[in-house]
Design a protein around this motif. Structure first.
Motif, mmCIF file in Angstrom:
data_model
loop_
_atom_site.group_PDB
_atom_site.id
_atom_site.type_symbol
_atom_site.label_atom_id
_atom_site.label_comp_id
_atom_site.label_asym_id
_atom_site.label_seq_id
_atom_site.Cartn_x
_atom_site.Cartn_y
_atom_site.Cartn_z
ATOM 1 N N LEU A 502 0.695 -1.439 0.210
ATOM 2 C CA LEU A 502 -0.424 0.199 0.352
ATOM 3 C C LEU A 502 0.896 0.735 0.562
ATOM 4 O O LEU A 502 0.183 2.488 -0.410
ATOM 5 C CB LEU A 502 -0.753 0.273 1.663
ATOM 6 N N GLY A 503 2.014 1.501 0.058
ATOM 7 C CA GLY A 503 3.236 2.262 -0.603
ATOM 8 C C GLY A 503 2.685 3.005 1.231
ATOM 9 O O GLY A 503 3.719 4.037 1.373
ATOM 10 N N TYR A 504 2.532 2.590 2.589
ATOM 11 C CA TYR A 504 3.022 3.421 3.904
ATOM 12 C C TYR A 504 3.653 2.223 4.158
ATOM 13 O O TYR A 504 3.471 1.506 4.065
ATOM 14 C CB TYR A 504 0.948 3.025 3.938
ATOM 15 N N ALA A 505 4.649 3.147 5.086
ATOM 16 C CA ALA A 505 5.479 2.432 6.161
ATOM 17 C C ALA A 505 4.560 2.339 7.156
ATOM 18 O O ALA A 505 3.236 2.482 7.784
ATOM 19 C CB ALA A 505 5.970 3.706 6.669
ATOM 20 N N GLY A 517 -8.294 4.105 5.275
ATOM 21 C CA GLY A 517 -8.060 4.002 3.548
ATOM 22 C C GLY A 517 -9.150 3.693 3.354
ATOM 23 O O GLY A 517 -8.885 2.861 1.634
ATOM 24 N N ILE A 518 -10.178 2.883 3.781
ATOM 25 C CA ILE A 518 -11.010 2.120 2.935
ATOM 26 C C ILE A 518 -12.239 2.775 2.250
ATOM 27 O O ILE A 518 -12.351 3.707 2.298
ATOM 28 C CB ILE A 518 -11.841 1.051 3.556
ATOM 29 N N SER A 519 -12.567 1.935 0.677
ATOM 30 C CA SER A 519 -13.099 3.244 -0.109
ATOM 31 C C SER A 519 -14.502 3.550 0.163
ATOM 32 O O SER A 519 -15.361 2.820 1.232
ATOM 33 C CB SER A 519 -13.673 2.074 -0.974
ATOM 34 N N PRO A 520 -15.334 4.709 0.404
ATOM 35 C CA PRO A 520 -15.981 5.365 0.647
ATOM 36 C C PRO A 520 -17.283 4.899 0.593
ATOM 37 O O PRO A 520 -18.752 4.662 1.618
ATOM 38 C CB PRO A 520 -16.313 6.716 0.216
ATOM 39 N N ASN A 521 -17.351 4.219 -0.391
ATOM 40 C CA ASN A 521 -18.618 3.303 -1.004
ATOM 41 C C ASN A 521 -18.841 2.280 -0.046
ATOM 42 O O ASN A 521 -20.037 0.745 0.192
ATOM 43 C CB ASN A 521 -18.820 2.365 -1.984
ATOM 44 N N GLU A 522 -17.461 1.444 -0.219
ATOM 45 C CA GLU A 522 -17.343 0.232 0.984
ATOM 46 C C GLU A 522 -17.540 -0.293 2.655
ATOM 47 O O GLU A 522 -17.579 -0.797 3.719
ATOM 48 C CB GLU A 522 -16.777 -1.031 0.674
ATOM 49 N N ARG A 523 -17.281 0.639 2.996
ATOM 50 C CA ARG A 523 -17.237 1.334 4.950
ATOM 51 C C ARG A 523 -18.190 1.669 5.254
ATOM 52 O O ARG A 523 -17.891 0.649 6.475
ATOM 53 C CB ARG A 523 -16.404 2.848 4.737
ATOM 54 N N PRO A 524 -19.134 1.974 4.967
ATOM 55 C CA PRO A 524 -20.814 2.169 6.457
ATOM 56 C C PRO A 524 -20.834 0.728 6.753
ATOM 57 O O PRO A 524 -20.575 0.273 7.797
ATOM 58 C CB PRO A 524 -21.432 2.767 5.546
ATOM 59 N N ALA A 525 -21.279 -0.493 5.860
ATOM 60 C CA ALA A 525 -20.674 -1.427 5.632
ATOM 61 C C ALA A 525 -20.025 -2.644 6.455
ATOM 62 O O ALA A 525 -20.680 -3.480 7.086
ATOM 63 C CB ALA A 525 -21.411 -2.388 3.997
ATOM 64 N N LEU A 526 -18.144 -1.881 6.121
ATOM 65 C CA LEU A 526 -17.687 -2.669 6.886
ATOM 66 C C LEU A 526 -17.616 -2.487 7.987
ATOM 67 O O LEU A 526 -17.289 -3.337 8.510
ATOM 68 C CB LEU A 526 -16.003 -2.627 6.145
ATOM 69 N N ILE A 527 -17.871 -1.209 8.857
ATOM 70 C CA ILE A 527 -18.315 -1.093 9.858
ATOM 71 C C ILE A 527 -19.035 -2.012 10.962
ATOM 72 O O ILE A 527 -18.661 -1.834 12.107
ATOM 73 C CB ILE A 527 -18.050 0.390 10.008
ATOM 74 N N LEU A 528 -20.473 -1.857 9.907
ATOM 75 C CA LEU A 528 -21.302 -2.147 11.362
ATOM 76 C C LEU A 528 -20.624 -4.169 10.844
ATOM 77 O O LEU A 528 -20.697 -4.415 12.153
ATOM 78 C CB LEU A 528 -22.105 -3.047 9.989
ATOM 79 N N GLY A 553 -5.042 5.622 -6.456
ATOM 80 C CA GLY A 553 -5.554 4.434 -7.183
ATOM 81 C C GLY A 553 -5.774 3.904 -5.904
ATOM 82 O O GLY A 553 -5.267 3.972 -4.636
ATOM 83 N N TRP A 554 -6.330 2.193 -6.286
ATOM 84 C CA TRP A 554 -6.976 1.320 -5.558
ATOM 85 C C TRP A 554 -6.097 0.154 -5.645
ATOM 86 O O TRP A 554 -5.966 -0.074 -6.650
ATOM 87 C CB TRP A 554 -9.095 1.425 -5.545
#
Length: 828
Positions: A502-505, A517-528, A553-554
């Motif tokens: 992912l390029g992050y240290a 960093g999760i896609s906004p479209n997928e974030r709500p369902a994943l949090i639940l 990019g993703w």
């Protein structure tokens, strides 16, 4: 010596003095005996009004100076072997200030200067002209002030010198017998009065000190009067208890009557007989009374006290009084009890404990506990007297011993780990703690050492470290990402593979939300889903999600999360994440290939079915056209039928080409030449559409094994699509170079890049452009087979096509054709 009586001598003295006109008015007034008596009475009155001796001396000094007219007076008091300033008085002349300061700080030995001479001789000393030849600070200041004559009068009470009176004047003055008689007459009674003041003050101070000592003492005091004919242990016998005595038991002064029963009733039942026996033996046999017992306090609990007393006996040996003190020793008793428990705990401890004597040069062992004997196999007798280093046997070069020796030399605590050896030479790993012991004066007396056997623990820790090292090596080198998240969703650990994927240290993610960093479209369902996971110990969660790369990019991640919050060693959710971005791309390519293959098979079947009817239609149309005159009514329709039939046959031919699997490599071709031929075909159309062609060829370029016609068709289809995308003009770039295939493979590839400046391909249809019959052109302007045919031709040559496009920024097609190994290439 004159035989005249004192009265006659005084009268004659007065008469001669009266005849002297140079005498000061003060003197002439004091020539009268009544005036002198009045002065003495005044001095006595003034002195009696003050409270202490220093004030009495100051009053005497000031009164004599004011009555006699002497400008400067000083009182010298004995202090050891010297005289020091007790009090000073002088008039307002500024010249006397320096002399006063020098006098206040001076000290004069016995026999030295005028005051010391008067002290030694106990006789008045008169100097008409002061000797100022001696060098001292006081003499210097006298010279500066202009002082000349001085008189020194010793004030004595019995055999004791109370003080020396000194008076100094500015003019040389001969000895005046009358003045000498006056001062000598005043001095003795003043001495006794001052001594009385000192005695009274000392007595007052002694009483105050005694009172303060009683009030401030932490001990309670008691005083019992033993009346003849009564029993000393009579409960009603009078006993004085100090307020502090009663306070120790929690009572106010009025709450505890001053009788023996007040004390007797509070004695602990188990102590009463012993205590009464101690009092009896003291009164009858004069055995010292010093005992300890318990008394009940006002709150009902018992406290320990130490009682001491001393009786007074009359001439017949009968006790008449007994007094003593009471001290609360409850804390000491508790401390003693704690020490006894400590000694028992030391003896019962599983840790080896030794004590050494730091006052002896070689610091020998003076005590070892039973655990030492069990741990090392030596008896206490074998260890006592030896230095603790004998436990290292010959292994005395251990680095840890350096710090231990330095700490012992500096008398400071130290903790370390050592290898020690049992009597049977077996090694023991000891955790050692050494601390200095000081006495109540802060002097170093001993060292105490505590040794814990950690041999098994060290072995277990070593095994654990090896396992942890293997586990850490596995985690840090695994291709998947490992993340530990706390119950709040914050990252607590991130494996090093995070940076590669992912390029992050890892440090960039620690403490951050795992959902950031999760896609906004997928974030709500994943949090639940994550919240549900947190409430189910050991539960699993699997998901596929998109996570933003640090550079943009993703990346597509496949995650498996498991709840380990109830495991203390983890206390979090372990997330295993795998980058499946490339796999998804390959799956998409495979799916596209399979779809294209299915379409190709369908196209082949349709083409075969259409090909024969089209030949028939074209044959009949040609036959009818030949039989129809040029100006015949059906001539034009027949030509139109023939034209459309040929067009249909060409379409069928393309379908057949799309469905076939040609075998490339039949010819080694110069790709640059081939590209130039294609550009020549579209150059006219490009000019019509105002599109500028731009070429960029690497030099040299190797020859490529391919089917010339098919590659030309592929490039022509791509270029025509590019021209169609720029109806209002633009730029078409064509480039040739050699590089690696971005889709994988070790072979080098020839890359053909075709880039236009058109509007680009919308993202929502970009994945469909290679599908057969898919087109965005109006009906009748395209078949939808151009790019799908190009795709199949590239695949048939074991190559590939990549496309990149952004709306408003044009489109780039990159065609990759495989090259022969470098040793077999032919440069063209």
């Amino acid at each position: 010596m004159s035989s005249e009586s004192p009265g006659i001598a005084t009268t004659q003295l007065n008469r001669r003095a009266a005849d002297d006109p140079s005498r000061p008015a003060h003197y002439r007034r004091l020539e009268d005996a009544e005036e002198r008596l009045l002065l003495l009475n005044k001095l006595i009155l003034y002195i009696n009004e003050v409270e202490n001796a220093p004030e009495a001396m100051s009053v005497m000094l000031r009164t004599v100076c004011e009555e006699t007219g002497w400008p400067f007076g000083q009182i010298w008091q004995p202090k050891g072997d010297v005289l020091v300033c007790g009090s000073v008085w002088h008039n307002q002349r500024a010249a006397l200030n320096g002399f006063r300061k020098a006098s206040e700080t001076a000290s004069i030995p016995r026999g030295a200067l005028l005051p010391g001479s008067a002290w030694q001789s106990r006789q008045p000393v008169w100097e008409s002209i002061v000797d100022i030849s001696m060098e001292s600070e006081r003499v210097t200041r006298a010279r500066e002030a202009g002082l000349k004559a001085a008189i020194e009068i010793p004030v004595v009470a019995g055999q004791d010198l109370v003080c020396v009176l000194e008076f100094v004047v500015f003019d040389p003055r001969p000895q005046d017998p009358l003045y000498m008689e006056l001062i000598s007459t005043i001095a003795p009674p003043l001495g006794w009065i001052i001594r009385q003041k000192e005695t009274s003050q000392a007595l007052k101070e002694s009483v105050e000190r005694f009172t303060l000592a009683i009030q401030g003492s932490t001990d309670g005091l008691w005083d019992a009067k033993i009346t003849p004919g009564t029993l000393w242990y009579d409960p009603d016998a009078p006993v004085y208890y100090s307020p502090r005595f009663k306070q120790l038991l929690g009572y106010d002064d009025h709450e505890m009557p001053n009788i023996l029963g007040s004390w007797d009733s509070k004695l602990h039942p188990d102590d009463r007989d012993r205590v009464f026996d101690s009092v009896r033996r003291h009164l009858e046999n004069r055995v010292p009374y010093d005992t300890e017992y318990r008394l009940q306090t006002k709150s009902g609990d018992y406290r320990w006290f130490n009682a001491r007393g001393q009786a007074v006996w009359d001439e017949f040996g009968m006790p008449i009084r007994m007094s003593g003190s009471l001290r609360d020793i409850t804390p000491q008793r508790h401390a003693q009890e704690a020490l006894r428990w400590r000694d028992r705990a030391i003896a019962a401890s599983s840790c080896s404990i030794i004590m050494t004597d730091a006052r002896v040069p070689h610091n020998p062992i003076v005590y070892v506990n039973p655990a030492f004997e069990r741990m090392f196999g030596y008896t206490a007798a074998e260890a006592v007297g030896q230095n603790p280093r004998f436990l290292q046997q010959t292994d005395r070069d251990q680095p840890a011993l350096i710090g231990l020796r330095e700490a012992i030399a500096a008398a400071r605590p130290h903790q370390t780990v050592l290898r020690n050896y049992r009597k049977d030479h077996r090694v023991i790993i000891n955790e050692v703690f050494v601390a200095p012991v000081h006495d109540e004066h802060g002097r170093l007396t001993h060292f105490i050492g505590i040794q814990n056997d950690i041999t098994d623990r060290v072995a277990a820790e070593s095994e654990l470290q090896q396992r942890e090292s293997r586990f850490r090596s596995l985690i840090e080198n695994i291709s998947d990402m490992i993340i530990i998240v706390d119950k709040g969703g914050l990252v607590q650990y991130a494996s090093p593979s995070i940076e590669r994927i992912l390029g992050y240290a890892p440090a960039d993610l620690i403490g951050q939300s795992v959902f950031k960093g999760i896609s906004p479209n997928e974030r709500p369902a994943l949090i639940l889903a994550a919240e549900d996971l947190m409430h189910r110990s050991g539960a699993l969660l699997t998901r596929e999600l998109r996570y933003r790369h640090r550079e943009g990019g993703w990346r597509i991640l496949e995650i498996v999360a498991q709840n380990h919050l109830e495991r203390p060693a983890v206390n979090g959710v372990i997330v295993n994440a795998r980058d499946v971005t490339e796999r998804k791309k390959l799956e998409s390519i495979v799916f596209q290939s399979e779809k294209m293959s299915a379409v190709g098979q369908l196209a082949a079947g349709i083409a075969h079915e259409l090909n024969n009817p089209l030949h028939t239609i074209l044959g009949f149309a040609d036959g009818l056209a030949e039989q129809t005159p040029e100006d015949g009514h059906f001539k034009v329709p027949l030509q139109f039928i023939r034209h459309e039939t040929i067009r249909c046959r060409s379409l069928v031919q393309r379908l057949l080409t799309f469905s076939r699997q040609p075998t490339p490599g039949v010819e080694m071709e110069d790709v640059q030449e081939l590209v130039e031929e294609v550009l020549a075909l579209i150059e006219a159309q490009a000019k019509i559409k105002n599109v500028r062609l731009e070429r960029s060829y690497a030099d040299p370029l190797p020859a490529v094994s391919l089917q010339r016609g098919q590659i030309q068709q592929m490039l022509l289809n791509i270029c025509n699509n590019a021209l169609d995308a720029m109806p209002d003009g633009g730029l078409l770039k064509v480039a040739l170079d050699v590089g690696h295939n971005p889709f994988g493979g070790a072979s080098d590839f020839l890359r053909i890049t075709i880039a236009d400046s058109g509007p680009g391909i919308p993202a929502k249809i970009r994945s469909r452009i290679f599908e057969p019959f898919f087109t965005t052109k109006p009906a009748g302007e395209g078949t939808g087979l151009g790019l799908s045919l190009a795709y199949e031709i590239a695949k048939a040559h074991h190559g590939d096509i990549a496309v990149s496009s952004e709306s408003g920024h044009g489109t780039i097609f990159e065609v990759y054709l495989p090259l022969l190994p470098a040793s077999e290439r032919i440069a063209v």
